[in-house]
Design a protein around this motif. Sequence first.
Motif, short mmCIF file in Angstrom:
data_model
loop_
_atom_site.label_atom_id
_atom_site.label_comp_id
_atom_site.label_asym_id
_atom_site.label_seq_id
_atom_site.Cartn_x
_atom_site.Cartn_y
_atom_site.Cartn_z
N HIS A 245 0.83 -1.20 0.00
CA HIS A 245 0.00 0.00 0.00
C HIS A 245 0.87 1.25 0.00
O HIS A 245 0.56 2.24 -0.68
CB HIS A 245 -0.94 0.00 1.19
CG HIS A 245 -1.86 -1.19 1.20
ND1 HIS A 245 -2.61 -1.52 2.29
CD2 HIS A 245 -2.13 -2.12 0.25
CE1 HIS A 245 -3.32 -2.61 2.01
NE2 HIS A 245 -3.04 -2.99 0.78
N ALA A 246 1.95 1.21 0.75
CA ALA A 246 2.87 2.35 0.76
C ALA A 246 3.45 2.59 -0.63
O ALA A 246 3.61 3.74 -1.06
CB ALA A 246 3.99 2.11 1.77
N LEU A 247 3.75 1.51 -1.34
CA LEU A 247 4.30 1.65 -2.69
C LEU A 247 3.33 2.34 -3.64
O LEU A 247 3.74 3.14 -4.48
CB LEU A 247 4.71 0.28 -3.24
CG LEU A 247 5.90 -0.37 -2.55
CD1 LEU A 247 6.10 -1.79 -3.06
CD2 LEU A 247 7.16 0.45 -2.73
N LEU A 248 2.04 2.05 -3.51
CA LEU A 248 1.04 2.73 -4.34
C LEU A 248 1.04 4.23 -4.07
O LEU A 248 1.02 5.04 -5.00
CB LEU A 248 -0.35 2.16 -4.07
CG LEU A 248 -0.63 0.76 -4.59
CD1 LEU A 248 -1.94 0.24 -4.03
CD2 LEU A 248 -0.65 0.76 -6.11
N VAL A 249 1.09 4.59 -2.80
CA VAL A 249 1.08 6.01 -2.44
C VAL A 249 2.38 6.68 -2.86
O VAL A 249 2.38 7.80 -3.39
CB VAL A 249 0.82 6.16 -0.92
CG1 VAL A 249 0.97 7.61 -0.49
CG2 VAL A 249 -0.58 5.64 -0.58
N LEU A 250 3.50 5.99 -2.66
CA LEU A 250 4.79 6.56 -3.06
C LEU A 250 4.86 6.80 -4.57
O LEU A 250 5.40 7.81 -5.01
CB LEU A 250 5.93 5.64 -2.62
CG LEU A 250 6.22 5.64 -1.13
CD1 LEU A 250 7.19 4.51 -0.79
CD2 LEU A 250 6.76 6.97 -0.66
N SER A 251 4.30 5.87 -5.35
CA SER A 251 4.32 6.07 -6.81
C SER A 251 3.51 7.31 -7.19
O SER A 251 3.88 8.05 -8.10
CB SER A 251 3.81 4.84 -7.54
OG SER A 251 2.45 4.63 -7.30
N HIS A 252 2.44 7.54 -6.47
CA HIS A 252 1.64 8.74 -6.72
C HIS A 252 2.45 9.99 -6.36
O HIS A 252 2.43 10.98 -7.10
CB HIS A 252 0.34 8.69 -5.91
CG HIS A 252 -0.61 9.77 -6.28
ND1 HIS A 252 -1.58 9.60 -7.22
CD2 HIS A 252 -0.71 11.05 -5.86
CE1 HIS A 252 -2.25 10.73 -7.35
NE2 HIS A 252 -1.74 11.61 -6.54
N CYS A 253 3.15 9.94 -5.25
CA CYS A 253 3.99 11.08 -4.84
C CYS A 253 5.07 11.36 -5.88
O CYS A 253 5.31 12.52 -6.23
CB CYS A 253 4.62 10.80 -3.48
SG CYS A 253 3.47 10.70 -2.11
N VAL A 254 5.71 10.31 -6.36
CA VAL A 254 6.75 10.49 -7.37
C VAL A 254 6.17 11.15 -8.62
O VAL A 254 6.79 12.05 -9.20
CB VAL A 254 7.42 9.13 -7.72
CG1 VAL A 254 8.29 9.24 -8.96
CG2 VAL A 254 8.23 8.63 -6.54
N HIS A 255 4.99 10.74 -9.00
CA HIS A 255 4.33 11.35 -10.16
C HIS A 255 4.08 12.84 -9.91
O HIS A 255 4.33 13.67 -10.79
CB HIS A 255 3.02 10.62 -10.45
CG HIS A 255 2.29 11.19 -11.62
ND1 HIS A 255 1.38 12.22 -11.50
CD2 HIS A 255 2.34 10.89 -12.94
CE1 HIS A 255 0.91 12.52 -12.69
NE2 HIS A 255 1.47 11.73 -13.58
#
Length: 105
Positions: free
Chosen positions: A62-72
């Motif tokens: 779940h953290a990875l999903l949120v982190l990918s959004h942040c990177v975007h």
Amino acid sequence: MRLRICDFLDALAASDASVLSVAKILRQLNTTSTLGWPDHDAILDAYRIINNDFFATVQVEHALLVLSHCVHDVSSEETTFMYSAYSSLLSFVEFFSLILCEEGN
């Protein structure tokens, strides 16, 4: 594409409650106004939730999903989104460094 991912997570959350929190935050990060523009207040409120405490309580996937959004959003033309995404990514780095320090002791 991002809204389709939100739709998928919403549908998945109906049968898997563990996905509910990440589905909600990703939906909030993609909130639009009635005119179709990003809802700045809702999005910035979501970014305020993404901090050290958030990373301490969510599953890795779940953290990875949120982190990918942040990177975007770090590449966003909207300065407030870029800064908020950067701040959330920095929170993750701080959280991860605490874990590394604990493992080193």
